[in-house]
Every structure is written in C-alpha cells, then in structure tokens.
Design a protein around this motif. Sequence first.
Motif, PDB file in Angstrom:
ATOM      1  N   SER A 265      -5.634 -30.203  -1.705  1.00 39.31           N
ATOM      2  CA  SER A 265      -5.012 -28.930  -1.374  1.00 39.31           C
ATOM      3  C   SER A 265      -4.413 -28.360  -2.653  1.00 39.31           C
ATOM      4  CB  SER A 265      -3.917 -29.132  -0.316  1.00 39.31           C
ATOM      5  OG  SER A 265      -3.098 -27.987  -0.268  1.00 39.31           O
ATOM      6  N   ILE A 266      -4.908 -27.213  -3.096  1.00 41.92           N
ATOM      7  CA  ILE A 266      -4.446 -26.655  -4.354  1.00 41.92           C
ATOM      8  C   ILE A 266      -2.951 -26.346  -4.303  1.00 41.92           C
ATOM      9  CG2 ILE A 266      -4.636 -24.694  -5.917  1.00 41.92           C
ATOM     10  CD1 ILE A 266      -7.613 -24.573  -5.206  1.00 41.92           C
ATOM     11  N   ARG A 267      -2.500 -25.703  -3.227  1.00 40.89           N
ATOM     12  CA  ARG A 267      -1.088 -25.336  -3.155  1.00 40.89           C
ATOM     13  C   ARG A 267      -0.207 -26.581  -3.125  1.00 40.89           C
ATOM     14  NH1 ARG A 267       1.710 -20.866  -2.112  1.00 40.89           N
ATOM     15  NH2 ARG A 267      -0.200 -19.691  -1.684  1.00 40.89           N
ATOM     16  N   GLU A 268      -0.580 -27.570  -2.315  1.00 43.02           N
ATOM     17  CA  GLU A 268       0.217 -28.787  -2.216  1.00 43.02           C
ATOM     18  C   GLU A 268       0.273 -29.514  -3.566  1.00 43.02           C
ATOM     19  OE1 GLU A 268       0.432 -32.640   0.772  1.00 43.02           O
ATOM     20  OE2 GLU A 268      -1.527 -31.816   0.251  1.00 43.02           O
ATOM     21  N   THR A 269      -0.845 -29.523  -4.275  1.00 47.00           N
ATOM     22  CA  THR A 269      -0.913 -30.240  -5.541  1.00 47.00           C
ATOM     23  C   THR A 269      -0.178 -29.487  -6.639  1.00 47.00           C
ATOM     24  OG1 THR A 269      -3.060 -31.069  -4.842  1.00 47.00           O
ATOM     25  CG2 THR A 269      -2.490 -31.389  -7.133  1.00 47.00           C
ATOM     26  N   PHE A 270      -0.255 -28.143  -6.629  1.00 47.12           N
ATOM     27  CA  PHE A 270       0.483 -27.327  -7.595  1.00 47.12           C
ATOM     28  C   PHE A 270       1.953 -27.726  -7.654  1.00 47.12           C
ATOM     29  CE2 PHE A 270      -2.172 -23.187  -7.877  1.00 47.12           C
ATOM     30  CZ  PHE A 270      -2.607 -23.530  -9.140  1.00 47.12           C
ATOM     31  N   SER A 271       2.543 -27.905  -6.494  1.00 51.67           N
ATOM     32  CA  SER A 271       3.986 -28.105  -6.419  1.00 51.67           C
ATOM     33  C   SER A 271       4.430 -29.410  -7.054  1.00 51.67           C
ATOM     34  CB  SER A 271       4.442 -28.063  -4.955  1.00 51.67           C
ATOM     35  OG  SER A 271       3.913 -29.161  -4.242  1.00 51.67           O
ATOM     36  N   THR A 272       3.503 -30.338  -7.260  1.00 52.08           N
ATOM     37  CA  THR A 272       3.876 -31.645  -7.796  1.00 52.08           C
ATOM     38  C   THR A 272       3.819 -31.697  -9.327  1.00 52.08           C
ATOM     39  OG1 THR A 272       1.623 -32.519  -7.786  1.00 52.08           O
ATOM     40  CG2 THR A 272       2.913 -32.753  -5.753  1.00 52.08           C
ATOM     41  N   ASN A 273       3.101 -30.757  -9.957  1.00 50.24           N
ATOM     42  CA  ASN A 273       2.816 -30.864 -11.386  1.00 50.24           C
ATOM     43  C   ASN A 273       2.197 -32.226 -11.711  1.00 50.24           C
ATOM     44  OD1 ASN A 273       3.611 -28.704 -13.562  1.00 50.24           O
ATOM     45  ND2 ASN A 273       5.073 -28.486 -11.884  1.00 50.24           N
ATOM     46  N   ALA A 274       1.444 -32.740 -10.769  1.00 52.83           N
ATOM     47  CA  ALA A 274       0.901 -34.092 -10.906  1.00 52.83           C
ATOM     48  C   ALA A 274      -0.204 -34.147 -11.952  1.00 52.83           C
ATOM     49  CB  ALA A 274       0.362 -34.587  -9.569  1.00 52.83           C
ATOM     50  N   ARG A 275      -0.330 -35.299 -12.563  1.00 53.58           N
ATOM     51  CA  ARG A 275      -1.429 -35.584 -13.483  1.00 53.58           C
ATOM     52  C   ARG A 275      -2.353 -36.600 -12.811  1.00 53.58           C
ATOM     53  NH1 ARG A 275      -0.437 -37.606 -19.616  1.00 53.58           N
ATOM     54  NH2 ARG A 275       0.385 -35.493 -19.695  1.00 53.58           N
ATOM     55  N   PHE A 276      -3.647 -36.290 -12.788  1.00 55.54           N
ATOM     56  CA  PHE A 276      -4.639 -37.233 -12.291  1.00 55.54           C
ATOM     57  C   PHE A 276      -5.334 -37.863 -13.492  1.00 55.54           C
ATOM     58  CE2 PHE A 276      -3.951 -34.247  -8.893  1.00 55.54           C
ATOM     59  CZ  PHE A 276      -3.922 -35.051  -7.761  1.00 55.54           C
ATOM     60  N   GLN A 277      -5.203 -39.170 -13.615  1.00 48.48           N
ATOM     61  CA  GLN A 277      -5.797 -39.893 -14.740  1.00 48.48           C
ATOM     62  C   GLN A 277      -6.930 -40.767 -14.225  1.00 48.48           C
ATOM     63  OE1 GLN A 277      -5.039 -39.962 -18.226  1.00 48.48           O
ATOM     64  NE2 GLN A 277      -7.004 -41.035 -18.166  1.00 48.48           N
ATOM     65  N   TRP A 278      -8.152 -40.463 -14.664  1.00 46.78           N
ATOM     66  CA  TRP A 278      -9.300 -41.281 -14.283  1.00 46.78           C
ATOM     67  C   TRP A 278      -9.447 -42.411 -15.290  1.00 46.78           C
ATOM     68  CZ3 TRP A 278     -10.957 -39.802  -9.632  1.00 46.78           C
ATOM     69  CH2 TRP A 278     -10.641 -38.497  -9.230  1.00 46.78           C
ATOM     70  N   VAL A 279      -9.699 -43.624 -14.798  1.00 44.02           N
ATOM     71  CA  VAL A 279      -9.702 -44.810 -15.648  1.00 44.02           C
ATOM     72  C   VAL A 279     -11.031 -45.555 -15.502  1.00 44.02           C
ATOM     73  CG1 VAL A 279      -8.591 -47.017 -16.139  1.00 44.02           C
ATOM     74  CG2 VAL A 279      -7.194 -45.051 -15.447  1.00 44.02           C
ATOM     75  N   LEU A 280     -11.797 -45.602 -16.579  1.00 45.32           N
ATOM     76  CA  LEU A 280     -13.014 -46.408 -16.643  1.00 45.32           C
ATOM     77  C   LEU A 280     -13.082 -47.010 -18.039  1.00 45.32           C
ATOM     78  CD1 LEU A 280     -15.640 -47.279 -15.165  1.00 45.32           C
ATOM     79  CD2 LEU A 280     -16.774 -45.375 -16.327  1.00 45.32           C
ATOM     80  N   LEU A 281     -13.088 -48.328 -18.128  1.00 46.46           N
ATOM     81  CA  LEU A 281     -12.945 -48.990 -19.417  1.00 46.46           C
ATOM     82  C   LEU A 281     -14.025 -48.648 -20.417  1.00 46.46           C
ATOM     83  CD1 LEU A 281     -11.734 -52.606 -18.618  1.00 46.46           C
ATOM     84  CD2 LEU A 281     -10.435 -50.520 -19.040  1.00 46.46           C
ATOM     85  N   TYR A 282     -15.227 -48.357 -19.930  1.00 47.60           N
ATOM     86  CA  TYR A 282     -16.357 -48.183 -20.842  1.00 47.60           C
ATOM     87  C   TYR A 282     -16.219 -46.966 -21.745  1.00 47.60           C
ATOM     88  CZ  TYR A 282     -17.981 -51.389 -17.285  1.00 47.60           C
ATOM     89  OH  TYR A 282     -18.057 -52.437 -16.399  1.00 47.60           O
TER      90      TYR A 282
END
Length: 339
Positions: A259-276
């Motif tokens: 949800s764009i609006r719900e996520t906006f309010s968090t200022n959250a960072r999504f970090q994708w993690v793959l060792l390669y």
Amino acid sequence: MRAVVYTERGDSSVLELVEREVPEPGPGEVRVRIVRAGVNPTDWKFRAGGMGELAFPEIVPGQDGSGVVDAVGPGVDLAVGDRVWTMLAQHQRPGGTAQEQVVLPVANVTVLPDSASYDVGASLGVPAVTAHRALTTSEDGPSRLAPGALDGLTVLVAGGAGAVGNAAIQLARWAGATVISTVSSASKGELATAAGAHHVVDYTAGDTVAAIRELATDGVDLVVEVAPAQNIRLDLQVIKPRATIAIYANNGGDEVALSIRETFSTNARFQWVLLYTVGQAALTAAAEDITAALADGAFGVGDDHGLPLHRFPLERTADAHAAVEDGAVGKVLIDVSEA
C-alpha cells in the motif's frame, strides 16, 4: 581425493561420489582440507535447476565449510595448518565444499578461532553472512557489528528457528539489541530463546501485531524478514519511522503487494539481501565481525544455541540435500574428513 559431483539438474539422486585429482592452488589461492561442510537451501536449489542452467559441466556442491589449510599459492598470508571457515566456495566456481580438498581465493577463507569448533565454522557462511548484512544496512543503525553497536535498538527476527534467523538473533544479541522473534510453534520458540531472543511471539496463536507492539511500544528498528509475501503488512504495522525491513528469502510466495499510502507514512527502507551480489567489502566486513563474535564466545551451534545439528557422512550427501529440501529444523552438516 573423494568428491561429490553432479553433471545434470535434478533431485538429490543426481549426486555421485567420485575420485578426483587433488587440485593445486595458484596465486592468491589456498587449498583447504575440508573437515566439515554445511548444506544450505541454495545448494539444492542450484542442483535442482532453480537458478537456471548449470554453469559448469561438473559441479561439486557446497558454499560453506571448515577445515585446515594444507597448501598455499603465491601472495597469500595464510599458512599451512591454519584452521579456517569458507564462504561462497561454489560461487562462480565448479568446486564447492562437498569434497576432501578444495582450492579457493583467499578472500573466501577466514581464520577460525581456536575456541570455535569445525561444526560452527561450517555453519557460518550463507546464514551468518546473510544475517550480518541484514543487520548492518539500516539508516539509523551501524554498518559494522561489535558489542554495543546495536545498543538501544529493537530487532524483529522472523523465523527465529531457521539458520539465518538463528544467526541474526545471536549476532544482534552480541551487538546489544533487544531481540524479538516470531515462530510457528512452542518448540521453535524454545530454539529462538536458546539462540538468545529476549522475546518470542507465536504467530499462530493470537494477534501478532498486538503482541509485538506490547513488547516494543515505539515500534521495532529493524526487521530480518524471511517471508515478505506473508509478513509485509505485519512488518509495516510494527516498525517505527525510518525502520529497515531486510528481506533475504521468498518463503511463502514470490509476490509482495504494498500500500503506497501506508508505506509512505513509515519512511521505511526495504533492503534486499542476496550474498552473491553484495560486493566484496560487505563480505569482508561480515567475515571480520562474525569471527570477532566467535572469539567472544557469542556464536554457537547445537541444541544449546537453538540450532540442532543433523550429520551425514560424505557418501550420504544426497540424504543431506534431501533433509534440507524437506525442511529439517536446524543445521545439516556433512562429515568430510577427520579433524
């Protein structure tokens, strides 16, 4: 020397025990006599073809292992006899750790403290380095782990009974975080507690968001996430502003709806993690910090540390792969040679 190989994609029956020539290290390389090898989900996924066509005509599986340096090439600062642990042994190479001797670039080999067992050394690689990366990419958090680095922060570890979850709990606890872990049963809760989680929430028993919010009234600073398709809505409801959700797997589905609006309010960072693809700087930092945790006695495996061990001899590598593929709780290890 004995080695387990496969030459085609398929189930664990394509694995075969063979005799191969002992390889010699070149410049910047070492040869390691493998004592113990670790098995990870990526091993069977590569073998089964989940990552595409085979990169080499013949492959020895295994990213992780521990053993003893028995030969060194020019320009190497390790010595014959050094105890070591490996990471990404099979990445962009045909030869992994399911063999008695393997040649690796020195960057993929780290000295194993005398106080750490070969079981611990073979259990690091993929799980512990993944956990380190997940714990060191947040906006308001540290880029390195050490005692006190996560003081005052609350970390939520989804799936604390898994190998990465277990490593994340142990490393976060060592670095000073308050650790909450979600699990699916009381028995898995016991494993997460043994790993060092301060609080455990069974997500099958009641309102998980309310339970986490009761423990972290201001919200959590960092989520180590194994199942984003199932948990992303929950994560967004329990984080504080500017928190990071570090995602390292796709358990439970490949698609995530936001949800764009719900996520906006968090200022959250999504970090994708793959060792390669994290880069050598991140791998080196992880190796140094994990080894420091080992030296401090802050990282272990086995029942006492919430990670039961399942052991197989080299000739039963196929059974070891099958155990991981079938969802064995704990760490699957292969006994390759005598210590």
